[in-house]
Design a protein around this motif. Structure first.
Motif, PDB file in Angstrom:
ATOM      1  N   VAL A   1       0.848  -1.187   0.000  1.00 26.29           N
ATOM      2  CA  VAL A   1       0.000   0.000   0.000  1.00 26.29           C
ATOM      3  C   VAL A   1       0.889   1.244   0.000  1.00 26.29           C
ATOM      4  O   VAL A   1       1.686   1.451   0.919  1.00 26.29           O
ATOM      5  CB  VAL A   1      -0.938   0.029   1.225  1.00 26.29           C
ATOM      6  N   VAL A   2       0.732   2.059  -1.037  1.00 30.98           N
ATOM      7  CA  VAL A   2       1.490   3.299  -1.145  1.00 30.98           C
ATOM      8  C   VAL A   2       0.783   4.419  -0.379  1.00 30.98           C
ATOM      9  O   VAL A   2       1.425   5.238   0.281  1.00 30.98           O
ATOM     10  CB  VAL A   2       1.657   3.702  -2.626  1.00 30.98           C
ATOM     11  N   HIS A   3      -0.550   4.448  -0.478  1.00 31.61           N
ATOM     12  CA  HIS A   3      -1.325   5.450   0.258  1.00 31.61           C
ATOM     13  C   HIS A   3      -2.717   4.890   0.535  1.00 31.61           C
ATOM     14  O   HIS A   3      -3.313   4.223  -0.310  1.00 31.61           O
ATOM     15  CB  HIS A   3      -1.445   6.756  -0.528  1.00 31.61           C
ATOM     16  N   ALA A   4      -3.204   5.154   1.750  1.00 31.35           N
ATOM     17  CA  ALA A   4      -4.531   4.698   2.174  1.00 31.35           C
ATOM     18  C   ALA A   4      -5.386   5.900   2.519  1.00 31.35           C
ATOM     19  O   ALA A   4      -4.891   6.890   3.082  1.00 31.35           O
ATOM     20  CB  ALA A   4      -4.411   3.762   3.372  1.00 31.35           C
ATOM     21  N   VAL A   5      -6.677   5.813   2.199  1.00 31.21           N
ATOM     22  CA  VAL A   5      -7.604   6.915   2.455  1.00 31.21           C
ATOM     23  C   VAL A   5      -8.850   6.369   3.146  1.00 31.21           C
ATOM     24  O   VAL A   5      -9.436   5.377   2.691  1.00 31.21           O
ATOM     25  CB  VAL A   5      -8.018   7.633   1.149  1.00 31.21           C
ATOM     26  N   ALA A   6      -9.239   6.995   4.251  1.00 26.91           N
ATOM     27  CA  ALA A   6     -10.514   6.706   4.915  1.00 26.91           C
ATOM     28  C   ALA A   6     -11.458   7.856   4.620  1.00 26.91           C
ATOM     29  O   ALA A   6     -11.086   9.026   4.769  1.00 26.91           O
ATOM     30  CB  ALA A   6     -10.323   6.540   6.413  1.00 26.91           C
ATOM     31  N   MET A   7     -12.689   7.543   4.210  1.00 19.35           N
ATOM     32  CA  MET A   7     -13.622   8.572   3.741  1.00 19.35           C
ATOM     33  C   MET A   7     -14.900   8.525   4.577  1.00 19.35           C
ATOM     34  O   MET A   7     -15.715   7.627   4.417  1.00 19.35           O
ATOM     35  CB  MET A   7     -13.914   8.342   2.257  1.00 19.35           C
TER      36      MET A   7
ATOM     37  N   ASP B   1      -3.521   0.928  11.853  1.00 21.58           N
ATOM     38  CA  ASP B   1      -3.063   0.055  10.767  1.00 21.58           C
ATOM     39  C   ASP B   1      -2.398   0.840   9.644  1.00 21.58           C
ATOM     40  O   ASP B   1      -1.666   0.269   8.828  1.00 21.58           O
ATOM     41  CB  ASP B   1      -4.243  -0.738  10.195  1.00 21.58           C
ATOM     42  N   ASN B   2      -2.681   2.145   9.565  1.00 22.44           N
ATOM     43  CA  ASN B   2      -2.127   2.997   8.509  1.00 22.44           C
ATOM     44  C   ASN B   2      -1.540   4.266   9.140  1.00 22.44           C
ATOM     45  O   ASN B   2      -2.049   5.369   8.934  1.00 22.44           O
ATOM     46  CB  ASN B   2      -3.223   3.366   7.506  1.00 22.44           C
ATOM     47  N   PRO B   3      -0.472   4.125   9.907  1.00 22.59           N
ATOM     48  CA  PRO B   3       0.043   5.254  10.689  1.00 22.59           C
ATOM     49  C   PRO B   3       0.714   6.346   9.869  1.00 22.59           C
ATOM     50  O   PRO B   3       0.851   7.480  10.333  1.00 22.59           O
ATOM     51  CB  PRO B   3       1.039   4.595  11.643  1.00 22.59           C
ATOM     52  N   THR B   4       1.155   6.023   8.659  1.00 21.81           N
ATOM     53  CA  THR B   4       1.783   7.009   7.775  1.00 21.81           C
ATOM     54  C   THR B   4       1.240   6.818   6.366  1.00 21.81           C
ATOM     55  O   THR B   4       0.560   5.830   6.070  1.00 21.81           O
ATOM     56  CB  THR B   4       3.312   6.840   7.751  1.00 21.81           C
TER      57      THR B   4
ATOM     58  N   PHE C   1      -0.584  11.494  14.856  1.00 18.89           N
ATOM     59  CA  PHE C   1      -0.881  10.665  13.686  1.00 18.89           C
ATOM     60  C   PHE C   1       0.043  11.073  12.541  1.00 18.89           C
ATOM     61  O   PHE C   1       0.202  12.259  12.245  1.00 18.89           O
ATOM     62  CB  PHE C   1      -2.352  10.855  13.292  1.00 18.89           C
ATOM     63  N   GLY C   2       0.665  10.090  11.904  1.00 16.89           N
ATOM     64  CA  GLY C   2       1.619  10.387  10.833  1.00 16.89           C
ATOM     65  C   GLY C   2       0.990  10.710   9.506  1.00 16.89           C
ATOM     66  O   GLY C   2       1.687  11.143   8.572  1.00 16.89           O
ATOM     67  N   GLY C   3      -0.326  10.511   9.374  1.00 11.42           N
ATOM     68  CA  GLY C   3      -1.032  10.873   8.150  1.00 11.42           C
ATOM     69  C   GLY C   3      -1.591  12.270   8.251  1.00 11.42           C
ATOM     70  O   GLY C   3      -1.144  13.092   9.053  1.00 11.42           O
ATOM     71  N   GLN C   4      -2.602  12.558   7.455  1.00 12.89           N
ATOM     72  CA  GLN C   4      -3.216  13.879   7.475  1.00 12.89           C
ATOM     73  C   GLN C   4      -4.731  13.772   7.549  1.00 12.89           C
ATOM     74  O   GLN C   4      -5.314  12.751   7.181  1.00 12.89           O
ATOM     75  CB  GLN C   4      -2.818  14.684   6.232  1.00 12.89           C
ATOM     76  N   GLY C   5      -5.366  14.822   8.031  1.00  7.32           N
ATOM     77  CA  GLY C   5      -6.814  14.910   8.073  1.00  7.32           C
ATOM     78  C   GLY C   5      -7.290  16.096   7.258  1.00  7.32           C
ATOM     79  O   GLY C   5      -6.679  17.172   7.307  1.00  7.32           O
ATOM     80  N   ILE C   6      -8.348  15.906   6.490  1.00 10.35           N
ATOM     81  CA  ILE C   6      -8.890  16.974   5.652  1.00 10.35           C
ATOM     82  C   ILE C   6     -10.386  17.093   5.912  1.00 10.35           C
ATOM     83  O   ILE C   6     -11.126  16.121   5.765  1.00 10.35           O
ATOM     84  CB  ILE C   6      -8.627  16.714   4.163  1.00 10.35           C
TER      85      ILE C   6
ATOM     86  N   GLN D   1      -1.461  16.213  -3.832  1.00  4.15           N
ATOM     87  CA  GLN D   1      -0.826  15.025  -4.388  1.00  4.15           C
ATOM     88  C   GLN D   1      -0.594  14.028  -3.259  1.00  4.15           C
ATOM     89  O   GLN D   1       0.317  14.179  -2.442  1.00  4.15           O
ATOM     90  CB  GLN D   1       0.494  15.376  -5.065  1.00  4.15           C
ATOM     91  N   LEU D   2      -1.436  13.004  -3.170  1.00  2.70           N
ATOM     92  CA  LEU D   2      -1.342  12.038  -2.081  1.00  2.70           C
ATOM     93  C   LEU D   2      -0.160  11.097  -2.257  1.00  2.70           C
ATOM     94  O   LEU D   2       0.489  10.704  -1.281  1.00  2.70           O
ATOM     95  CB  LEU D   2      -2.637  11.230  -1.990  1.00  2.70           C
ATOM     96  N   ALA D   3       0.113  10.734  -3.481  1.00  4.15           N
ATOM     97  CA  ALA D   3       1.236   9.857  -3.810  1.00  4.15           C
ATOM     98  C   ALA D   3       1.478   9.987  -5.298  1.00  4.15           C
ATOM     99  O   ALA D   3       0.635  10.524  -6.034  1.00  4.15           O
ATOM    100  CB  ALA D   3       0.928   8.403  -3.433  1.00  4.15           C
ATOM    101  N   GLU D   4       2.618   9.504  -5.742  1.00  2.46           N
ATOM    102  CA  GLU D   4       2.874   9.531  -7.175  1.00  2.46           C
ATOM    103  C   GLU D   4       1.855   8.641  -7.883  1.00  2.46           C
ATOM    104  O   GLU D   4       1.761   7.442  -7.615  1.00  2.46           O
ATOM    105  CB  GLU D   4       4.292   9.036  -7.474  1.00  2.46           C
ATOM    106  N   GLY D   5       1.027   9.259  -8.712  1.00  2.00           N
ATOM    107  CA  GLY D   5      -0.013   8.510  -9.418  1.00  2.00           C
ATOM    108  C   GLY D   5      -1.380   8.600  -8.785  1.00  2.00           C
ATOM    109  O   GLY D   5      -2.348   8.060  -9.331  1.00  2.00           O
ATOM    110  N   LEU D   6      -1.499   9.289  -7.623  1.00  4.16           N
ATOM    111  CA  LEU D   6      -2.794   9.432  -6.950  1.00  4.16           C
ATOM    112  C   LEU D   6      -2.984  10.886  -6.529  1.00  4.16           C
ATOM    113  O   LEU D   6      -2.268  11.376  -5.646  1.00  4.16           O
ATOM    114  CB  LEU D   6      -2.894   8.514  -5.731  1.00  4.16           C
TER     115      LEU D   6
END
Length: 402
Positions: free
Chosen positions: A51-57, A82-85, A126-131, A180-185
Motif C-alpha cells: 500500500v502506497v497510500h490509504a484513504v478513509a472517507m 493500521d495505517n500510521p503514515t 498521527f503520521g497521516g493527514q486529516g482533511i 498530491q497524495l502519492a505519485e499517481g494518486l
C-alpha cells in the motif's frame, strides 16, 4: 361502480402498500450487490503488493458520541493504527449537526466544540493527514448567514488542529484544490455546497477565491483533469452525483404513509395519499439539498458532462446517510455518508452496492498501480470494522497531454 371505487380500489392500494413494505424490509440494513459483484469476497489484492497510500472517507460525522463510545470513531482509530503514515482521513462535510459551529453563547456551541475536539484529537501524533470539507449543515443548513457560520468552523479547525489538519477549500471557495497524495494518486476537493447555498457566498479575489466566475471554475476543473489523465484522481465533495437514497429522490413506503416522520421520527400520524404529496414534491422539484432542485440539478449536469470525458475518476461524497457505489462510464461514484447516522437506501438501479449501516469507505492505492475500495461497517467481532464490500477499480489511464 360506486362499490368498485369504495372497496376494490382501496383494497388494491393497501395490498400494494403492504407488498412494497415487505419488500423493503427484506433488504433494510442488508447489503445489496449487483449480480456481477456478488462474489466480491473472492476478489483480493495481490499479496505481494504494498500500500502506497490509504484513504478513509467519512461523511456526516456530525452526531458522533463524545464519551469515547462512538463505534465509527473506534473503527477509524483502528484504521489509523493500521495505517500510521502515508494515509489521509477525509471528513466529507456535515461535520457538526445541527447547524455547524454556532457563535459563542449559542446553546449548540459547547456540544459542537466537544465534537470537533474529539475529531481533531484523532490527528495528534498521527503520521497521516486529516482533511475537513464543509457540508450543508456546516453552512447553517444552507440558510442565509451560513457563509459566516462555516468560517467559524474553518477557523476553529485550523486554530485547534495539529499541523497535519487541513480545511478545504479554504474560505468557502468553489475549489478545485489539489493535494498530491502519492505519485499517481491525486486528490481534488470541491465545495459543492457553494452551488446550493442561499445568501452570501464567496467568489473572486475580493473573497480570497481564485475564480471570478463559474465558467472560469469549470474551465480550470477540466484543465486539471485533462493534465492529469496519467494518474488516478480522487474527487472529494459533500453532495453525491448518484444516489439511491433520500436526496436522490428515493422514499420508503413509511415516508408516504407517515410523512411527518421527516420532521421528527416519532410523528407517526398516518396520512395516506395526502402523505405522498411531500415525497412527490421532493422527487419532482426537490429541497435545496436534493438532486431534483434546479440548482443541484444544474451543478450535477455540468460536473458530469466534464467527468464523463475521462475514465480515471473516483468521486466520493456524503450527504445521504448510507454506503453506496456506482460505476458509470468507467468512473466510480461513492456515497460514504453514514459516519454517525443511517437512513434508507434503495437497491438496484445503477448501483453496484448499497447498504444502510454505520461505517465508511476506504481506498488503498498499491505500488503496482491498483486501486481497491472497501466498505466497512460497525461490528462487535471486528475491531476495525467488518468489510462488506470490496472492489478493484478498473480504468484505462491515458497519457499526460501537453
Amino acid at each position: 361502480m360506486l362499490t368498485y371505487f369504495l372497496i376494490i380500489l382501496p383494497t388494491l392500494f393497501l395490498a400494494y402498500i403492504l407488498f412494497s413494505y415487505v419488500q423493503e424490509l427484506k433488504y433494510k440494513r442488508k447489503p445489496y450487490y449487483k449480480l456481477s459483484d456478488i462474489g466480491w469476497q473472492h476478489s483480493q489484492p495481490d499479496a505481494d503488493a504494498r500500500v502506497v497510500h490509504a484513504v478513509a472517507m467519512l461523511g456526516d460525522v456530525g452526531a458522533i458520541a463524545t464519551d469515547g463510545t462512538d463505534p465509527v470513531l473506534q473503527m477509524l482509530e483502528t484504521w489509523q493504527q493500521d495505517n500510521p503514515t502515508n494515509s489521509t482521513v477525509l471528513f466529507l462535510g456535515d461535520n457538526l449537526y445541527p447547524i455547524g459551529l454556532p457563535p459563542e453563547g449559542n446553546r449548540h456551541r459547547q456540544l459542537a466544540e466537544d465534537r470537533l475536539n474529539v475529531l481533531l484529537d484523532h490527528f495528534k501524533g498521527f503520521g497521516g493527514q486529516g482533511i475537513f470539507i464543509s457540508g450543508n449543515h456546516d453552512w447553517m443548513k444552507g440558510r442565509k448567514g451560513g457563509y459566516q457560520q462555516m468560517l467559524l468552523q474553518q477557523n476553529y479547525v485550523l486554530e485547534h488542529g495539529s499541523e497535519n489538519v487541513l480545511y478545504l477549500p479554504e474560505n468557502g471557495c468553489l475549489g478545485p484544490v489539489t493535494v498530491q497524495l502519492a505519485e499517481g494518486l491525486l486528490l481534488l476537493v470541491l465545495n459543492t455546497q457553494w452551488w446550493v447555498q442561499r445568501g452570501e457566498k464567496p467568489l473572486g479575489k475580493k473573497d480570497g477565491c481564485p475564480h471570478e466566475s463559474l465558467n472560469d471554475f469549470y474551465a480550470h476543473l477540466n484543465q486539471l483533469l485533462r493534465q492529469n489523465r496519467h494518474q488516478r484522481i480522487l474527487i472529494a465533495a459533500h453532495h453525491p452525483l448518484y444516489s439511491n437514497a433520500l436526496h436522490g429522490g428515493k422514499f420508503t413506503v413509511k415516508q408516504h404513509i407517515f410523512p411527518l416522520t421527516a420532521a421528527h421520527k416519532r410523528f407517526y400520524i398516518p396520512l395516506p395519499i395526502f402523505g405522498s404529496i411531500y415525497p412527490f414534491y421532493r422527487q419532482l422539484f426537490g429541497a435545496h439539498e436534493d438532486m431534483a432542485h434546479r440548482k443541484y440539478k444544474k451543478m450535477r449536469r455540468r460536473l458530469l458532462r466534464i467527468f464523463h470525458r475521462y475514465n480515471n475518476i473516483i468521486y466520493v461524497a456524503g450527504h445521504d446517510h448510507n454506503l453506496q457505489h456506482f460505476e458509470v462510464q468507467q468512473n466510480h461514484y461513492l456515497v460514504s455518508g453514514s459516519g454517525s447516522k443511517t437512513a434508507f437506501v434503495k437497491k438496484g438501479g445503477r448501483a453496484t452496492f448499497t447498504l444502510e449501516q454505520l461505517g465508511f469507505f476506504t481506498l488503498n492505492y498499491y505500488d503496482n498501480g491498483e486501486v481497491w475500495i472497501e466498505a466497512r461497517i460497525n461490528s462487535a467481532e471486528e475491531k476495525g470494522g467488518l468489510v462488506v464490500f470490496r472492489k478493484k477499480l478498473e480504468s484505462i489511464l491515458q497519457p499526460q497531454l501537453a
